[in-house]
Design an enzyme around this catalytic site. Structure first.
Site, PDB file in Angstrom:
ATOM      1  N   LYS A  88       0.847  -1.201   0.000  1.00 13.56           N
ATOM      2  CA  LYS A  88       0.000   0.000   0.000  1.00 13.56           C
ATOM      3  C   LYS A  88       0.879   1.245   0.000  1.00 13.56           C
ATOM      4  O   LYS A  88       1.972   1.230   0.566  1.00 13.56           O
ATOM      5  CB  LYS A  88      -0.854   0.024   1.279  1.00 13.56           C
ATOM      6  CG  LYS A  88      -2.031  -0.905   1.264  1.00 13.56           C
ATOM      7  CD  LYS A  88      -2.859  -0.713   2.527  1.00 13.56           C
ATOM      8  CE  LYS A  88      -4.011  -1.703   2.584  1.00 13.56           C
ATOM      9  NZ  LYS A  88      -5.011  -1.520   1.521  1.00 13.56           N
ATOM     10  N   ARG A  98     -10.549 -11.314   1.375  1.00 16.85           N
ATOM     11  CA  ARG A  98     -11.407 -12.342   0.767  1.00 16.85           C
ATOM     12  C   ARG A  98     -10.722 -13.700   0.752  1.00 16.85           C
ATOM     13  O   ARG A  98     -11.391 -14.727   0.735  1.00 16.85           O
ATOM     14  CB  ARG A  98     -11.850 -11.890  -0.626  1.00 16.85           C
ATOM     15  CG  ARG A  98     -10.745 -11.752  -1.623  1.00 16.85           C
ATOM     16  CD  ARG A  98     -11.144 -10.911  -2.836  1.00 16.85           C
ATOM     17  NE  ARG A  98     -11.151  -9.476  -2.538  1.00 16.85           N
ATOM     18  CZ  ARG A  98     -11.507  -8.530  -3.408  1.00 16.85           C
ATOM     19  NH1 ARG A  98     -11.884  -8.847  -4.627  1.00 16.85           N
ATOM     20  NH2 ARG A  98     -11.484  -7.254  -3.061  1.00 16.85           N
TER      21      ARG A  98
END
Ligand code: BES
Ligand code: ZN
Ligand code: ZN
Length: 511
Positions: free
Chosen positions: A280, A358
């Site tokens: 990130k 996920r």
């Protein structure tokens, strides 16, 4: 919890506390009830304030007046309830939160209050009492663990809820107990989310869960990396392997029904999300990277919820699952392009290691299905896109069962932790089909919140299931985009623990 809460029968005008708290709906010129009694006892101090136009009863308006020796209490605090037609149970929480914050600001150690919203507000004494307890405890929340000064010594110590209805005191006392349990659950989530990443690696969170289990009365099983490997939890293992802190998988179990099928709650537990090799940036439009310590809020929510369910002795069987991992880049981290075999056998091509939530949830949902539950609800700080879709005030909900979604919507309205449904049209699945494996873990730039939900859905069978993406609602930043409630201080919101508890409490009563 610092604030002590008591229930007393009598006349609030006779309280000996540092303040008595009364209220006024907007537009009322001559107060009645307990506010009227305090007004009379002070030669119309409140009426005068209304007549001069200095107090209108606007929602969350507050005034503190000296009682000028005519009451045993030193001061009167009057709180505006706003327009009568707009009054809700969540507004009871808010005005109670406002009174508590005003008490902190004025330095009041104790106050006696009437029940806001009972009487002409139209709520039962006990439900309004519970909301008042929640509002005050949630509003006064502060995270002090890493502070060495003693700020907070000005906080109110005792709130006394006063009623004239002697026969209702027992019910009100029980309402105080449940209010404390519910507010503590929200504040527990806030505490865990506030805790920095270096102090909550997976094993540490597992120990916190073990302790909570003992205290609240539920079971806690912790799977380590070897056990996860043996049963084929390829998602949690892959996400966890970049970190020196090994992953864990929590299975929490509360049995309050002892028959029938359990309700399974699943919470994302990324103790820190760097993005992994798909690292990130330090800052993004959605916030700085350090906020990514909140990426275990789903886990904190299901832990606090099952604890509250146990303490409330709900007549349900509940299982909470939480995959725990730290998403780090390193020489042993997973790479973009890797293919994983998930629990249950489906294969996934990892195109971004930052779409890690996920991956761990896929294992957990497939595991949940094997428990043959009556319903599955998962909670996750899953996608930044949730913020673009609905902002920071409302949690997107998706699923395969409209009854379950209606339950969550109702609980959302009652608790003020609102949700809004996004569509799960089958066509969205095209965006997450992989050429190399069964699925890929990112679905392109459009509808990111929905394609993440669609990905999770591939691991659900026929069980009613709902998914809450709390990426937008997990943190209160302040400003015009944020939830602005008196009982929601800046920082972690605690959403959606109260929502889930409320849904579970009404489970048998509503279809
Ligand atoms: N934990 C983040 C989601 C997130 C982002 C929560 C911002 C709160 C604020 C999640 O693991 C993530 O990184 N999601 C990516 C997915 C993308 C790579 C498909 C995102 O939303 O950008
Ligand atoms: Zn991520
Ligand atoms: Zn994440």
């Amino acid at each position: 919890m610092e604030l002590k809460i008591e229930v007393k029968v009598g006349d609030v005008a006779e309280s000996r506390d540092e303040a008595v708290v009364v209220n006024l709906f907007k537009g009322v010129k001559r107060p009645g009830g307990a506010t009227g009694a305090v007004d009379k006892a002070t030669d119309g101090a409140i009426s005068k304030l209304i007549d001069s136009g200095d107090f209108q009863g606007k929602f969350k308006e507050v005034a503190v007046l000296p009682a000028a020796g005519r009451l045993s209490a030193k001061r009167i605090m009057i709180i505006g309830l706003g327009e009568k037609e707009k009054f809700t149970i969540d507004r009871v929480r808010e005005v109670s939160g406002k009174a508590a914050l005003q008490a902190r600001e004025t330095g009041l150690k104790s106050y006696s209050t009437i029940v806001h919203g009972a009487g002409i507000g139209g709520f039962n004494l006990d439900e309004a009492t519970e909301a008042m307890v929640e509002g005050a405890l949630l509003a006064l929340y502060r995270y002090r663990r890493y502070k060495t000064d003693d700020e907070g010594k000005n906080d109110p110590r005792v709130m006394t809820i006063v009623t004239t209805e002697r026969t209702r005191v027992g019910a009100m006392q029980r309402a105080v107990e449940s209010g404390v349990i519910v507010a503590s659950a929200g504040n527990m989530v806030r505490d865990l989310v506030n805790m920095p990443g270096n102090d909550k690696p997976p094993q540490k969170l597992a120990e916190i869960a073990l302790k909570a289990a003992k205290e609240s009365g539920f079971k806690c099983k912790v799977l380590d990396e070897k056990q996860m490997m043996d049963i084929g939890m390829g998602g949690v293992m892959a996400v966890g392997k970049g970190s020196d802190e090994p992953p864990r998988f929590l299975v929490l179990e509360y049995k309050g029904a002892r028959r029938g099928k359990p309700i399974v709650l699943v919470g994302k537990g990324i103790t820190f999300d760097t993005g992994g090799i798909s690292l990130k940036p330090q800052d993004s439009p959605l916030g700085p990277i350090w906020e990514m310590r909140h990426d275990m809020a789903g886990m904190a929510t299901v832990l606090a919820t099952i604890g509250a369910a146990a303490r409330l002795k709900l007549p349900l069987d509940i299982i909470a699952l939480a995959p725990l991992a730290e998403n780090m880049p390193s020489g042993h981290a997973q790479r973009p392009g890797d293919v994983l075999k998930m629990y249950g056998g489906k294969t996934v091509e990892v195109l971004s290691t930052d779409a890690e939530g996920r991956l761990i949830l896929a294992d957990a949902l497939a595991y949940a299905e094997k428990l043959k539950p009556q319903a599955i609800v998962d909670v996750a700080t899953l996608t930044g896109t949730a913020v673009y879709a609905l902002g920071k005030r409302v949690t997107p909900v998706m699923g395969n069962d409209s009854r379950l979604i209606r339950r969550l919507e109702r609980a959302g309205v009652d608790t003020g932790e609102r949700v809004w449904e996004l569509p799960m049209f089958e066509e969205y699945v095209e965006q997450i089909k992989s050429d190399l494996a069964d699925l890929k873990n990112i679905g392109g730039r459009s509808a990111g919140c929905i394609t993440a939900g669609m990905f999770l859905r591939q691991f659900i069978g026929k069980t009613p299931w709902a998914h809450l993406d709390i990426a937008g609602t997990v943190w209160i930043h302040g400003g015009p985009e944020s939830i602005d409630k008196t009982y929601m201080p800046k920082g972690p919101s605690g959403v959606p623990a109260r929502l889930l508890i409320s849904m579970l409490r009404s489970w048998g009563r509503t279809a």
